[in-house]
Design a protein around this motif. Structure first.
Motif, PDB file in Angstrom:
ATOM      1  N   ASP A 104       0.830  -1.209   0.000  1.00 40.43           N
ATOM      2  CA  ASP A 104       0.000   0.000   0.000  1.00 40.43           C
ATOM      3  C   ASP A 104       0.864   1.260   0.000  1.00 40.43           C
ATOM      4  O   ASP A 104       0.359   2.349  -0.231  1.00 40.43           O
ATOM      5  CB  ASP A 104      -0.898   0.023   1.248  1.00 40.43           C
ATOM      6  N   TYR A 105       2.145   1.116   0.277  1.00 43.67           N
ATOM      7  CA  TYR A 105       3.059   2.263   0.256  1.00 43.67           C
ATOM      8  C   TYR A 105       3.676   2.375  -1.135  1.00 43.67           C
ATOM      9  O   TYR A 105       4.675   1.717  -1.449  1.00 43.67           O
ATOM     10  CB  TYR A 105       4.157   2.096   1.308  1.00 43.67           C
ATOM     11  N   GLY A 106       3.043   3.178  -1.957  1.00 41.74           N
ATOM     12  CA  GLY A 106       3.601   3.408  -3.291  1.00 41.74           C
ATOM     13  C   GLY A 106       3.118   2.417  -4.334  1.00 41.74           C
ATOM     14  O   GLY A 106       2.679   2.793  -5.404  1.00 41.74           O
ATOM     15  N   SER A 107       3.248   1.171  -4.068  1.00 45.75           N
ATOM     16  CA  SER A 107       2.874  -0.009  -4.882  1.00 45.75           C
ATOM     17  C   SER A 107       4.059  -0.960  -4.887  1.00 45.75           C
ATOM     18  O   SER A 107       5.206  -0.553  -4.617  1.00 45.75           O
ATOM     19  CB  SER A 107       2.532   0.336  -6.335  1.00 45.75           C
ATOM     20  N   PHE A 108       3.797  -2.187  -5.236  1.00 45.05           N
ATOM     21  CA  PHE A 108       4.849  -3.213  -5.273  1.00 45.05           C
ATOM     22  C   PHE A 108       5.945  -2.799  -6.248  1.00 45.05           C
ATOM     23  O   PHE A 108       7.140  -2.892  -5.963  1.00 45.05           O
ATOM     24  CB  PHE A 108       4.214  -4.553  -5.678  1.00 45.05           C
ATOM     25  N   PHE A 109       5.539  -2.302  -7.418  1.00 46.97           N
ATOM     26  CA  PHE A 109       6.515  -1.885  -8.416  1.00 46.97           C
ATOM     27  C   PHE A 109       7.360  -0.719  -7.888  1.00 46.97           C
ATOM     28  O   PHE A 109       8.580  -0.719  -8.053  1.00 46.97           O
ATOM     29  CB  PHE A 109       5.828  -1.470  -9.723  1.00 46.97           C
TER      30      PHE A 109
ATOM     31  N   VAL B  45       9.792 -11.136 -13.542  1.00 47.97           N
ATOM     32  CA  VAL B  45       8.799 -10.461 -12.687  1.00 47.97           C
ATOM     33  C   VAL B  45       9.075  -8.964 -12.533  1.00 47.97           C
ATOM     34  O   VAL B  45       8.217  -8.195 -12.121  1.00 47.97           O
ATOM     35  CB  VAL B  45       8.709 -11.109 -11.289  1.00 47.97           C
ATOM     36  N   PHE B  46      10.318  -8.564 -12.863  1.00 47.07           N
ATOM     37  CA  PHE B  46      10.668  -7.152 -12.656  1.00 47.07           C
ATOM     38  C   PHE B  46      11.875  -6.806 -13.510  1.00 47.07           C
ATOM     39  O   PHE B  46      12.775  -7.634 -13.705  1.00 47.07           O
ATOM     40  CB  PHE B  46      10.988  -6.905 -11.175  1.00 47.07           C
ATOM     41  N   PRO B  72       6.493 -10.140 -20.139  1.00 49.69           N
ATOM     42  CA  PRO B  72       5.339 -10.094 -19.224  1.00 49.69           C
ATOM     43  C   PRO B  72       4.781  -8.679 -19.103  1.00 49.69           C
ATOM     44  O   PRO B  72       5.487  -7.693 -19.311  1.00 49.69           O
ATOM     45  CB  PRO B  72       5.918 -10.559 -17.884  1.00 49.69           C
ATOM     46  N   VAL B  73       3.533  -8.613 -18.697  1.00 47.00           N
ATOM     47  CA  VAL B  73       2.835  -7.330 -18.603  1.00 47.00           C
ATOM     48  C   VAL B  73       3.481  -6.424 -17.546  1.00 47.00           C
ATOM     49  O   VAL B  73       3.439  -5.199 -17.650  1.00 47.00           O
ATOM     50  CB  VAL B  73       1.326  -7.571 -18.328  1.00 47.00           C
ATOM     51  N   GLU B  74       4.150  -7.035 -16.541  1.00 46.14           N
ATOM     52  CA  GLU B  74       4.800  -6.209 -15.508  1.00 46.14           C
ATOM     53  C   GLU B  74       6.062  -5.526 -16.031  1.00 46.14           C
ATOM     54  O   GLU B  74       6.537  -4.548 -15.476  1.00 46.14           O
ATOM     55  CB  GLU B  74       5.236  -7.077 -14.305  1.00 46.14           C
ATOM     56  N   VAL B  75       6.616  -6.098 -17.066  1.00 47.50           N
ATOM     57  CA  VAL B  75       7.936  -5.672 -17.564  1.00 47.50           C
ATOM     58  C   VAL B  75       7.813  -4.746 -18.777  1.00 47.50           C
ATOM     59  O   VAL B  75       8.636  -3.858 -18.981  1.00 47.50           O
ATOM     60  CB  VAL B  75       8.770  -6.928 -17.914  1.00 47.50           C
TER      61      VAL B  75
END
Lengths: 278, 94
Positions: A104-109, B45-46, B72-75
């Motif tokens: 919830d802090y910023g987002s995982f990314f 994943v990233f 992937p959509v995350e990348v």
């Protein structure tokens, strides 16, 4: 009570100034030790081979847990960054650290982005191999009652001014060097698309995207950003107390929107340093 | 034209974080005998900005043809953003 990031760092300076050079350090006056106080303190304890810590009753178990690299629901383990390149690659540091944090802090990314860029900077600029840096550290702590998350990354290496000096990039003082470091200037490449984008974009995500705050301390200089309009550069009187670079970020409990639009192009540095003071 | 496929997760790992890893990858690609290299991003994943910048910059400078598959959509947004930045610059200098 949660104080400002600068306040937290000044607590560390105060503790070290009161240290008498013995193998014991007294933190008992501090009933609360945030990452920005604790991480540089542990670095100095390691470097000066201090063997004993006197702690306030509120922090005694907390310090033990940190030194034993224990994680909880509200904090990551205290990580000493690996020297070995293969070990570093295999650990997936940012991803695994961010997994332990509240998204919830910023987002995982955003959490992964921040940790990846800041640890990348340590490996790129602090030069473990060249013998400038002894250690790099990361540590994150949530304050669930305040809806705040602190992320602290530091190294005791060459520092931003030190790196600029080595690379022939001119600057007037340590604060000016920090200003340059968040202005798309890199010692690794003159191409602004290739390098120099990690720090300004991280600050932008936290301050403008999340409404959070930031502290950069490098050698004697610091930049404390409370928000885009409220920031301060200054020089510290911290000779022989602090070496290297510390970056602390404080995030609020909200998701950053339009992440890639925010960080796509360097828009110019809004944090201007007036040479001399502030 | 000879083609080789690389699965990036097996070469590096599923979280692409360090620009040094991207530089190493490009160097490895340069030393390959094949003219075209396909990088398979399955299960990644990233991707950090630092990695993406080093990868795209190296890819552009390379004499090999380097393509990506299974992004992937995350990348994809980060990779696209960095490629757009470099492509915009190429357009404006031509």
């Amino acid at each position: 009570m949660v104080y400002s990031l600068l306040n937290d760092f000044n607590k560390f300076i105060k503790i070290m100034r009161n240290h008498d050079g013995s193998n014991k350090i007294d933190t008992s006056t501090e009933s609360f030790l945030s990452p920005t106080t604790l991480i540089p303190l542990l670095c100095e304890i390691n470097n000066k081979k201090i063997q004993y810590i006197t702690a306030h009753p509120n922090t005694s178990n907390y310090i033990k847990d940190i030194l034993n690299k224990k994680a909880t629901n509200t904090r990551t383990p205290f990580i000493i960054l690996p020297y070995d390149e293969n070990e570093r690659k295999n650990k997936e540091l940012s991803h695994n650290t961010a997994l332990k944090l509240n998204k919830d802090y910023g987002s995982f990314f955003v959490l992964k982005y921040i940790i990846a860029e800041l640890t990348n900077n340590i490996y790129d600029h602090s030069s473990f191999e060249e013998g400038y840096s002894n250690q790099g550290y990361t540590y994150c702590q949530e304050y669930p009652n305040k809806d705040l998350l602190d992320i602290c990354v530091m190294d005791d290496g060459l520092s931003i001014p030190g790196r600029f000096k080595k690379s022939g990039i001119e600057f007037n003082d340590e604060c000016h060097a920090i200003e340059k470091a968040i202005s798309n200037i890199s010692t690794k490449s003159e191409d602004p698309l290739e390098r120099g984008n990690g720090l300004w974009s991280t600050i932008k995500l936290v301050v403008e995207g999340n409404g959070g705050s930031a502290l950069i301390v490098s050698d004697r200089g610091y930049l404390h950003i409370k928000n885009k309009e409220n920031y301060k550069y200054d020089l510290l009187n911290n000779n022989d107390i602090f070496k290297g670079t510390l970056i602390s970020l404080r995030l609020k409990k909200n998701q950053v929107q339009n992440i890639h639009e925010l960080i796509e192009i360097f828009p110019g540095n809004p944090y201007k340093y007036k040479i001399g003071r502030g | 034209m000879s083609v080789k496929k690389l699965i990036i997760k097996e070469l590096i790992n599923s979280s692409l974080e360090f620009n040094a890893a991207a530089t190493d990858l490009i160097n490895e690609i340069e030393n390959m005998g094949e003219d075209e290299i396909i990088i398979d991003f399955t299960d990644v994943v990233f991707i950090s900005r630092s990695f993406a910048q080093a990868y795209v910059s190296g890819k552009i400078k390379s004499f090999k043809t380097v393509k990506e598959v299974n992004i992937p959509v995350e990348v994809e947004p980060m990779l696209k953003m960095i490629e757009n930045n470099f492509n915009q610059r190429i357009k404006s200098t031509n």
